[in-house]
Scaffold this motif. Structure first.
Motif, PDB file in Angstrom:
ATOM      1  N   ASN A   9     -21.505 -66.611  28.710  1.00  0.00           N
ATOM      2  CA  ASN A   9     -22.313 -67.829  28.815  1.00  0.00           C
ATOM      3  C   ASN A   9     -22.017 -68.854  27.724  1.00  0.00           C
ATOM      4  O   ASN A   9     -22.227 -70.045  27.928  1.00  0.00           O
ATOM      5  N   ASP A  10     -21.521 -68.408  26.565  1.00  0.00           N
ATOM      6  CA  ASP A  10     -21.226 -69.325  25.457  1.00  0.00           C
ATOM      7  C   ASP A  10     -19.778 -69.830  25.493  1.00  0.00           C
ATOM      8  O   ASP A  10     -19.274 -70.335  24.500  1.00  0.00           O
ATOM      9  N   GLU A  11     -19.114 -69.708  26.632  1.00  0.00           N
ATOM     10  CA  GLU A  11     -17.745 -70.156  26.876  1.00  0.00           C
ATOM     11  C   GLU A  11     -16.687 -69.245  26.240  1.00  0.00           C
ATOM     12  O   GLU A  11     -15.514 -69.600  26.188  1.00  0.00           O
ATOM     13  N   THR A  12     -17.081 -68.078  25.767  1.00  0.00           N
ATOM     14  CA  THR A  12     -16.114 -67.119  25.250  1.00  0.00           C
ATOM     15  C   THR A  12     -15.316 -66.559  26.420  1.00  0.00           C
ATOM     16  O   THR A  12     -15.889 -66.123  27.416  1.00  0.00           O
ATOM     17  N   GLU A  13     -13.994 -66.586  26.294  1.00  0.00           N
ATOM     18  CA  GLU A  13     -13.103 -66.063  27.326  1.00  0.00           C
ATOM     19  C   GLU A  13     -12.534 -64.723  26.865  1.00  0.00           C
ATOM     20  O   GLU A  13     -12.099 -64.592  25.708  1.00  0.00           O
ATOM     21  N   ILE A  14     -12.519 -63.757  27.762  1.00  0.00           N
ATOM     22  CA  ILE A  14     -11.906 -62.466  27.496  1.00  0.00           C
ATOM     23  C   ILE A  14     -10.784 -62.294  28.511  1.00  0.00           C
ATOM     24  O   ILE A  14     -11.015 -62.382  29.723  1.00  0.00           O
ATOM     25  N   TYR A  28      -7.668 -60.084  24.421  1.00  0.00           N
ATOM     26  CA  TYR A  28      -7.740 -61.274  23.578  1.00  0.00           C
ATOM     27  C   TYR A  28      -9.022 -62.018  23.905  1.00  0.00           C
ATOM     28  O   TYR A  28      -9.355 -62.222  25.076  1.00  0.00           O
ATOM     29  N   ILE A  29      -9.731 -62.427  22.851  1.00  0.00           N
ATOM     30  CA  ILE A  29     -11.012 -63.112  22.997  1.00  0.00           C
ATOM     31  C   ILE A  29     -10.927 -64.435  22.252  1.00  0.00           C
ATOM     32  O   ILE A  29     -10.459 -64.479  21.108  1.00  0.00           O
ATOM     33  N   GLU A  30     -11.387 -65.512  22.912  1.00  0.00           N
ATOM     34  CA  GLU A  30     -11.430 -66.797  22.226  1.00  0.00           C
ATOM     35  C   GLU A  30     -12.622 -67.617  22.708  1.00  0.00           C
ATOM     36  O   GLU A  30     -13.091 -67.457  23.828  1.00  0.00           O
ATOM     37  N   ARG A  31     -13.089 -68.452  21.785  1.00  0.00           N
ATOM     38  CA  ARG A  31     -14.211 -69.351  22.087  1.00  0.00           C
ATOM     39  C   ARG A  31     -13.904 -70.710  21.472  1.00  0.00           C
ATOM     40  O   ARG A  31     -13.512 -70.788  20.301  1.00  0.00           O
ATOM     41  N   PRO A  32     -14.075 -71.802  22.230  1.00  0.00           N
ATOM     42  CA  PRO A  32     -13.858 -73.128  21.653  1.00  0.00           C
ATOM     43  C   PRO A  32     -14.883 -73.407  20.557  1.00  0.00           C
ATOM     44  O   PRO A  32     -16.038 -72.958  20.634  1.00  0.00           O
ATOM     45  N   ASP A  33     -14.443 -74.138  19.535  1.00  0.00           N
ATOM     46  CA  ASP A  33     -15.316 -74.470  18.408  1.00  0.00           C
ATOM     47  C   ASP A  33     -14.926 -75.860  17.905  1.00  0.00           C
ATOM     48  O   ASP A  33     -13.741 -76.118  17.661  1.00  0.00           O
ATOM     49  N   GLU A  34     -15.912 -76.740  17.764  1.00  0.00           N
ATOM     50  CA  GLU A  34     -15.634 -78.112  17.353  1.00  0.00           C
ATOM     51  C   GLU A  34     -15.001 -78.190  15.972  1.00  0.00           C
ATOM     52  O   GLU A  34     -14.132 -79.018  15.719  1.00  0.00           O
ATOM     53  N   LYS A  35     -15.413 -77.319  15.060  1.00  0.00           N
ATOM     54  CA  LYS A  35     -14.921 -77.366  13.685  1.00  0.00           C
ATOM     55  C   LYS A  35     -13.547 -76.718  13.525  1.00  0.00           C
ATOM     56  O   LYS A  35     -12.683 -77.235  12.833  1.00  0.00           O
ATOM     57  N   TYR A  36     -13.341 -75.552  14.174  1.00  0.00           N
ATOM     58  CA  TYR A  36     -12.129 -74.761  13.946  1.00  0.00           C
ATOM     59  C   TYR A  36     -11.137 -74.781  15.111  1.00  0.00           C
ATOM     60  O   TYR A  36     -10.080 -74.170  15.023  1.00  0.00           O
ATOM     61  N   GLY A  37     -11.469 -75.440  16.178  1.00  0.00           N
ATOM     62  CA  GLY A  37     -10.607 -75.428  17.370  1.00  0.00           C
ATOM     63  C   GLY A  37     -10.972 -74.262  18.264  1.00  0.00           C
ATOM     64  O   GLY A  37     -11.734 -74.421  19.210  1.00  0.00           O
ATOM     65  N   PHE A  38     -10.465 -73.078  17.943  1.00  0.00           N
ATOM     66  CA  PHE A  38     -10.809 -71.871  18.690  1.00  0.00           C
ATOM     67  C   PHE A  38     -11.034 -70.725  17.716  1.00  0.00           C
ATOM     68  O   PHE A  38     -10.236 -70.512  16.806  1.00  0.00           O
ATOM     69  N   LEU A  39     -12.109 -69.992  17.920  1.00  0.00           N
ATOM     70  CA  LEU A  39     -12.306 -68.713  17.256  1.00  0.00           C
ATOM     71  C   LEU A  39     -11.582 -67.689  18.110  1.00  0.00           C
ATOM     72  O   LEU A  39     -11.555 -67.812  19.333  1.00  0.00           O
ATOM     73  N   HIS A  40     -10.978 -66.676  17.498  1.00  0.00           N
ATOM     74  CA  HIS A  40     -10.258 -65.712  18.325  1.00  0.00           C
ATOM     75  C   HIS A  40     -10.184 -64.350  17.648  1.00  0.00           C
ATOM     76  O   HIS A  40     -10.388 -64.223  16.439  1.00  0.00           O
ATOM     77  N   ALA A  41      -9.906 -63.343  18.463  1.00  0.00           N
ATOM     78  CA  ALA A  41      -9.729 -61.974  17.984  1.00  0.00           C
ATOM     79  C   ALA A  41      -8.942 -61.195  19.029  1.00  0.00           C
ATOM     80  O   ALA A  41      -8.957 -61.527  20.214  1.00  0.00           O
ATOM     81  N   THR A  42      -8.276 -60.147  18.567  1.00  0.00           N
ATOM     82  CA  THR A  42      -7.517 -59.261  19.438  1.00  0.00           C
ATOM     83  C   THR A  42      -8.021 -57.841  19.254  1.00  0.00           C
ATOM     84  O   THR A  42      -8.226 -57.394  18.126  1.00  0.00           O
ATOM     85  N   CYS A  43      -8.222 -57.145  20.374  1.00  0.00           N
ATOM     86  CA  CYS A  43      -8.584 -55.732  20.362  1.00  0.00           C
ATOM     87  C   CYS A  43      -7.562 -54.992  21.215  1.00  0.00           C
ATOM     88  O   CYS A  43      -7.285 -55.399  22.340  1.00  0.00           O
ATOM     89  N   TRP A  44      -7.010 -53.908  20.656  1.00  0.00           N
ATOM     90  CA  TRP A  44      -6.026 -53.100  21.390  1.00  0.00           C
ATOM     91  C   TRP A  44      -6.685 -51.865  21.962  1.00  0.00           C
ATOM     92  O   TRP A  44      -7.376 -51.134  21.237  1.00  0.00           O
ATOM     93  N   LEU A  45      -6.509 -51.682  23.258  1.00  0.00           N
ATOM     94  CA  LEU A  45      -6.988 -50.464  23.922  1.00  0.00           C
ATOM     95  C   LEU A  45      -5.808 -49.516  24.063  1.00  0.00           C
ATOM     96  O   LEU A  45      -4.673 -49.979  24.176  1.00  0.00           O
ATOM     97  N   PRO A  46      -6.008 -48.247  24.093  1.00  0.00           N
ATOM     98  CA  PRO A  46      -7.293 -47.546  24.168  1.00  0.00           C
ATOM     99  C   PRO A  46      -7.904 -47.221  22.807  1.00  0.00           C
ATOM    100  O   PRO A  46      -8.999 -46.660  22.751  1.00  0.00           O
ATOM    101  N   GLU A  47      -7.259 -47.611  21.690  1.00  0.00           N
ATOM    102  CA  GLU A  47      -7.758 -47.214  20.378  1.00  0.00           C
ATOM    103  C   GLU A  47      -8.847 -48.134  19.811  1.00  0.00           C
ATOM    104  O   GLU A  47      -9.404 -47.830  18.769  1.00  0.00           O
ATOM    105  N   TYR A  48      -9.153 -49.261  20.470  1.00  0.00           N
ATOM    106  CA  TYR A  48     -10.151 -50.218  19.987  1.00  0.00           C
ATOM    107  C   TYR A  48      -9.823 -50.704  18.576  1.00  0.00           C
ATOM    108  O   TYR A  48     -10.683 -50.813  17.716  1.00  0.00           O
ATOM    109  N   LYS A  49      -8.555 -51.009  18.357  1.00  0.00           N
ATOM    110  CA  LYS A  49      -8.100 -51.509  17.062  1.00  0.00           C
ATOM    111  C   LYS A  49      -8.201 -53.029  17.060  1.00  0.00           C
ATOM    112  O   LYS A  49      -7.564 -53.697  17.888  1.00  0.00           O
TER     113      LYS A  49
END
Length: 90
Positions: A9-14, A28-49
């Motif tokens: 609902n907050d425009e976060t894309e997975i 890969y997860i990202e969310r638009p942000d006016e200050k930083y452009g995009f917040l992002h993170a990566t999670c690797w399965l199956p180890e959840y790293k």
């Protein structure tokens, strides 16, 4: 290739990758942000790293961890079928 999986609902894309030869899948997860452009993170399965976390809070990552854990079986399946659309034969 990255495949769309979920939009929150907050425009976060997975999105997720195809399954790599070693059995891992990049989420890969990202969310638009006016200050930083995009917040992002990566999670690797199956180890959840988690890696490459940029401007998401620990609370955000915990929420994403719960979402990914509860849907990992789908992500792993879709990663072998060409994403959701491939698995659903669209």
């Amino acid at each position: 290739m990255m495949y769309p999986f979920m939009t929150l609902n907050d425009e976060t894309e997975i999105v997720h990758s195809h399954m790599l030869p070693d059995g891992r899948v990049k989420v890969y997860i990202e969310r638009p942000d006016e200050k930083y452009g995009f917040l992002h993170a990566t999670c690797w399965l199956p180890e959840y790293k988690w890696e490459d976390v940029y401007k998401f809070s620990d609370g955000d990552i915990q929420k994403f961890q719960e979402i990914i854990e509860s849907t990992a079986h789908l992500i792993m399946e879709f990663s072998q079928e060409g994403g959701f659309e491939g698995a659903a034969n669209f």
